[in-house]
Write a protein that holds these residues in place. Sequence first.
Motif, PDB file in Angstrom:
ATOM      1  N   LEU A 153     -33.713  97.627  39.576  1.00 33.95           N
ATOM      2  CA  LEU A 153     -34.031  97.003  40.861  1.00 33.95           C
ATOM      3  C   LEU A 153     -32.736  96.538  41.518  1.00 33.95           C
ATOM      4  CD1 LEU A 153     -37.235  94.959  39.870  1.00 33.95           C
ATOM      5  CD2 LEU A 153     -37.053  97.288  40.766  1.00 33.95           C
ATOM      6  N   ASP A 154     -31.658  97.239  41.160  1.00 29.17           N
ATOM      7  CA  ASP A 154     -30.332  96.912  41.687  1.00 29.17           C
ATOM      8  C   ASP A 154     -30.233  97.252  43.175  1.00 29.17           C
ATOM      9  OD1 ASP A 154     -28.913  96.097  39.186  1.00 29.17           O
ATOM     10  OD2 ASP A 154     -29.443  98.135  38.580  1.00 29.17           O
ATOM     11  N   GLN A 155     -29.270  96.610  43.816  1.00 26.88           N
ATOM     12  CA  GLN A 155     -29.071  96.811  45.245  1.00 26.88           C
ATOM     13  C   GLN A 155     -28.096  97.943  45.550  1.00 26.88           C
ATOM     14  OE1 GLN A 155     -30.975  95.115  47.445  1.00 26.88           O
ATOM     15  NE2 GLN A 155     -31.921  94.310  45.564  1.00 26.88           N
ATOM     16  N   SER A 156     -27.445  98.459  44.517  1.00 21.73           N
ATOM     17  CA  SER A 156     -26.515  99.567  44.728  1.00 21.73           C
ATOM     18  C   SER A 156     -26.420 100.402  43.456  1.00 21.73           C
ATOM     19  CB  SER A 156     -25.120  99.050  45.104  1.00 21.73           C
ATOM     20  OG  SER A 156     -24.517  98.408  43.994  1.00 21.73           O
ATOM     21  N   GLU A 157     -25.967 101.631  43.624  1.00 23.84           N
ATOM     22  CA  GLU A 157     -25.802 102.515  42.467  1.00 23.84           C
ATOM     23  C   GLU A 157     -24.697 101.997  41.552  1.00 23.84           C
ATOM     24  OE1 GLU A 157     -25.375 107.305  41.505  1.00 23.84           O
ATOM     25  OE2 GLU A 157     -25.226 106.564  43.576  1.00 23.84           O
ATOM     26  N   ILE A 160     -46.844  99.186  40.790  1.00 26.30           N
ATOM     27  CA  ILE A 160     -47.917  99.559  39.859  1.00 26.30           C
ATOM     28  C   ILE A 160     -48.110  98.492  38.790  1.00 26.30           C
ATOM     29  CG2 ILE A 160     -48.556 101.189  38.028  1.00 26.30           C
ATOM     30  CD1 ILE A 160     -47.243 103.403  39.714  1.00 26.30           C
ATOM     31  N   PHE A 161     -47.003  97.970  38.259  1.00 25.84           N
ATOM     32  CA  PHE A 161     -47.090  97.005  37.164  1.00 25.84           C
ATOM     33  C   PHE A 161     -46.923  95.559  37.630  1.00 25.84           C
ATOM     34  CE2 PHE A 161     -45.956 101.026  35.102  1.00 25.84           C
ATOM     35  CZ  PHE A 161     -46.995 101.099  34.185  1.00 25.84           C
ATOM     36  N   ASN A 162     -47.003  95.381  38.931  1.00 25.63           N
ATOM     37  CA  ASN A 162     -47.051  94.045  39.521  1.00 25.63           C
ATOM     38  C   ASN A 162     -45.910  93.152  39.026  1.00 25.63           C
ATOM     39  OD1 ASN A 162     -48.251  92.116  41.206  1.00 25.63           O
ATOM     40  ND2 ASN A 162     -49.437  91.231  39.513  1.00 25.63           N
ATOM     41  N   VAL A 163     -44.711  93.694  39.081  1.00 23.82           N
ATOM     42  CA  VAL A 163     -43.535  92.952  38.626  1.00 23.82           C
ATOM     43  C   VAL A 163     -43.158  91.909  39.679  1.00 23.82           C
ATOM     44  CG1 VAL A 163     -41.100  93.120  37.991  1.00 23.82           C
ATOM     45  CG2 VAL A 163     -42.712  94.905  37.278  1.00 23.82           C
ATOM     46  N   LYS A 164     -43.182  90.648  39.266  1.00 23.77           N
ATOM     47  CA  LYS A 164     -42.921  89.546  40.194  1.00 23.77           C
ATOM     48  C   LYS A 164     -41.534  88.942  40.020  1.00 23.77           C
ATOM     49  CE  LYS A 164     -47.059  89.642  42.013  1.00 23.77           C
ATOM     50  NZ  LYS A 164     -47.251  90.092  43.420  1.00 23.77           N
ATOM     51  N   ALA A 165     -40.967  89.124  38.832  1.00 19.98           N
ATOM     52  CA  ALA A 165     -39.653  88.534  38.556  1.00 19.98           C
ATOM     53  C   ALA A 165     -38.921  89.403  37.544  1.00 19.98           C
ATOM     54  CB  ALA A 165     -39.812  87.115  38.029  1.00 19.98           C
ATOM     55  N   PRO A 188     -37.141 107.017  44.382  1.00 18.25           N
ATOM     56  CA  PRO A 188     -37.995 105.960  44.948  1.00 18.25           C
ATOM     57  C   PRO A 188     -39.105 105.510  43.998  1.00 18.25           C
ATOM     58  CG  PRO A 188     -38.556 108.087  45.897  1.00 18.25           C
ATOM     59  CD  PRO A 188     -37.317 108.300  45.077  1.00 18.25           C
ATOM     60  N   TYR A 189     -39.297 106.271  42.932  1.00 12.28           N
ATOM     61  CA  TYR A 189     -40.352 105.935  41.972  1.00 12.28           C
ATOM     62  C   TYR A 189     -40.077 104.596  41.292  1.00 12.28           C
ATOM     63  CZ  TYR A 189     -44.088 106.997  38.612  1.00 12.28           C
ATOM     64  OH  TYR A 189     -45.249 106.988  37.879  1.00 12.28           O
ATOM     65  N   ARG A 190     -38.824 104.156  41.321  1.00  5.97           N
ATOM     66  CA  ARG A 190     -38.475 102.850  40.741  1.00  5.97           C
ATOM     67  C   ARG A 190     -39.302 101.750  41.395  1.00  5.97           C
ATOM     68  NH1 ARG A 190     -33.762 100.897  41.965  1.00  5.97           N
ATOM     69  NH2 ARG A 190     -33.455 102.198  43.809  1.00  5.97           N
ATOM     70  N   ARG A 191     -39.374 101.795  42.707  1.00  7.19           N
ATOM     71  CA  ARG A 191     -40.102 100.766  43.452  1.00  7.19           C
ATOM     72  C   ARG A 191     -41.613 100.942  43.311  1.00  7.19           C
ATOM     73  NH1 ARG A 191     -36.964  96.385  44.343  1.00  7.19           N
ATOM     74  NH2 ARG A 191     -34.847  97.074  44.877  1.00  7.19           N
ATOM     75  N   GLU A 192     -42.048 102.173  43.153  1.00 12.38           N
ATOM     76  CA  GLU A 192     -43.483 102.414  42.944  1.00 12.38           C
ATOM     77  C   GLU A 192     -43.935 101.797  41.622  1.00 12.38           C
ATOM     78  OE1 GLU A 192     -44.961 106.403  43.566  1.00 12.38           O
ATOM     79  OE2 GLU A 192     -43.264 106.869  44.884  1.00 12.38           O
ATOM     80  N   LEU A 193     -43.124 101.965  40.598  1.00  3.98           N
ATOM     81  CA  LEU A 193     -43.455 101.387  39.293  1.00  3.98           C
ATOM     82  C   LEU A 193     -43.463  99.861  39.354  1.00  3.98           C
ATOM     83  CD1 LEU A 193     -41.359 103.730  36.960  1.00  3.98           C
ATOM     84  CD2 LEU A 193     -43.856 103.615  37.101  1.00  3.98           C
ATOM     85  N   ALA A 224     -28.722  93.883  37.977  1.00  3.43           N
ATOM     86  CA  ALA A 224     -27.421  93.425  37.496  1.00  3.43           C
ATOM     87  C   ALA A 224     -27.001  92.104  38.122  1.00  3.43           C
ATOM     88  CB  ALA A 224     -26.363  94.486  37.776  1.00  3.43           C
ATOM     89  N   GLU A 225     -27.469  91.825  39.319  1.00  2.00           N
ATOM     90  CA  GLU A 225     -27.060  90.598  39.995  1.00  2.00           C
ATOM     91  C   GLU A 225     -27.830  89.371  39.514  1.00  2.00           C
ATOM     92  OE1 GLU A 225     -27.659  91.238  44.118  1.00  2.00           O
ATOM     93  OE2 GLU A 225     -29.852  91.156  44.006  1.00  2.00           O
ATOM     94  N   SER A 226     -28.838  89.591  38.674  1.00  3.89           N
ATOM     95  CA  SER A 226     -29.619  88.477  38.134  1.00  3.89           C
ATOM     96  C   SER A 226     -28.949  87.918  36.880  1.00  3.89           C
ATOM     97  CB  SER A 226     -31.036  88.940  37.787  1.00  3.89           C
ATOM     98  OG  SER A 226     -31.687  87.995  36.965  1.00  3.89           O
ATOM     99  N   GLU A 227     -28.682  86.629  36.885  1.00  2.00           N
ATOM    100  CA  GLU A 227     -28.054  85.990  35.724  1.00  2.00           C
ATOM    101  C   GLU A 227     -28.978  86.040  34.508  1.00  2.00           C
ATOM    102  OE1 GLU A 227     -26.155  81.650  34.420  1.00  2.00           O
ATOM    103  OE2 GLU A 227     -26.598  82.090  36.529  1.00  2.00           O
ATOM    104  N   SER A 228     -30.276  85.888  34.741  1.00  2.00           N
ATOM    105  CA  SER A 228     -31.246  85.950  33.638  1.00  2.00           C
ATOM    106  C   SER A 228     -31.245  87.325  32.982  1.00  2.00           C
ATOM    107  CB  SER A 228     -32.650  85.625  34.154  1.00  2.00           C
ATOM    108  OG  SER A 228     -32.716  84.314  34.661  1.00  2.00           O
ATOM    109  N   CYS A 229     -31.113  88.365  33.791  1.00  2.00           N
ATOM    110  CA  CYS A 229     -31.058  89.728  33.256  1.00  2.00           C
ATOM    111  C   CYS A 229     -29.782  89.939  32.447  1.00  2.00           C
ATOM    112  CB  CYS A 229     -31.132  90.747  34.387  1.00  2.00           C
ATOM    113  SG  CYS A 229     -32.728  90.784  35.241  1.00  2.00           S
ATOM    114  N   GLN A 230     -28.684  89.400  32.943  1.00  2.00           N
ATOM    115  CA  GLN A 230     -27.412  89.514  32.234  1.00  2.00           C
ATOM    116  C   GLN A 230     -27.487  88.819  30.872  1.00  2.00           C
ATOM    117  OE1 GLN A 230     -24.795  91.237  32.908  1.00  2.00           O
ATOM    118  NE2 GLN A 230     -24.968  91.770  35.074  1.00  2.00           N
ATOM    119  N   GLN A 231     -28.178  87.695  30.818  1.00  2.99           N
ATOM    120  CA  GLN A 231     -28.306  86.950  29.568  1.00  2.99           C
ATOM    121  C   GLN A 231     -29.246  87.653  28.589  1.00  2.99           C
ATOM    122  OE1 GLN A 231     -29.602  83.090  30.902  1.00  2.99           O
ATOM    123  NE2 GLN A 231     -27.538  82.408  31.445  1.00  2.99           N
TER     124      GLN A 231
END
Length: 219
Positions: free
Chosen positions: A80-84, A114-119, A106-111, A42-49
Motif C-alpha cells: 500500500l506504498d505511495q511509490s515504487e 475485498i478483505f476490508n483492510v482498515k489499518a 491495481p489488484y493491490r487496492r482491490e484486495l 513502508a512509510e508506516s512506523e508500525s509496519c517497519q517495527q
Amino acid sequence: MVDLFTDRVLVKNNKDQDELDTEREIVLRLQNRILMLFFASAESESCQQFAPTLHDFFKQLTDEFYVERSAQLVLLYISLDQSEEQLENFLKELPKKSLFLNYEDPYRRELETIFNVKAVPTVVVLRPDCSVLVPNAVEEINRLGPDCYRNWHEAAELIDRNFIMKEDFEEKSMRSFSDPIRRLKYKVEDEKKKKKKKKGRGWGGGGGGDEGGRGKQED
C-alpha cells in the motif's frame, strides 16, 4: 486460493524478481497452502517495527535450518506504498521466499477492499479454499510466534500433515538413537540380577546338605 490470482502475476522477492505468470506456476506455488496476505506500507512506523518479527516468523517455519520440512505457508506482500521506490525498499525487510504484486498492479487496492483492510500492518490468513482463517494475525504472531502456525495448520485441514519443527524431530531422533542402548543396558542388568538369584539359591541348597552331612559324622 488459486482463483484469487488467476490471470495475475506474482513476483518472487529474490535478486532477479522472477515472475509466476502462468496458471500452472501459480497453482504449484499456492495449492494446498495457507496464504498470508501482508498489507503494509513502508512509510508506516508500525509496519517497519513489525517487519523483522514477520521475517523471523516466516523464516523459522520455512527455512531448513529451523524445520526438517518447510511449512505449507506462502507470504504475499500487498503493498500500500505511495511509490515504487518505497515498495522496493520495504521488500528488503521481507524474506527472500516471499512473493509480492507489482506496484503497477491495481489488484493491490482491490484486495484491500475485498478483505476490508482498515489499518496497517494487517496479515490476513487464508485457507487453501480462500476462506478467511484469521482476519488479522499481527497480534497473534507478535504474541505466539511460530507456535500459532500449528493452530492454523489444524484449522485449515491441509492434506499433507508432515510438517514438523526441527527441535521435535531432533528430540524424536535422539530417543530413537538412545532407546536401543537403554534397552541393552536394562537387559544386561536383568541378566546380572538373574545370575545372582540363581547363585544364591544354589549356595543355600548346598549349605543345607553340608550341615546334614556334618550332623551324621558327629553321630
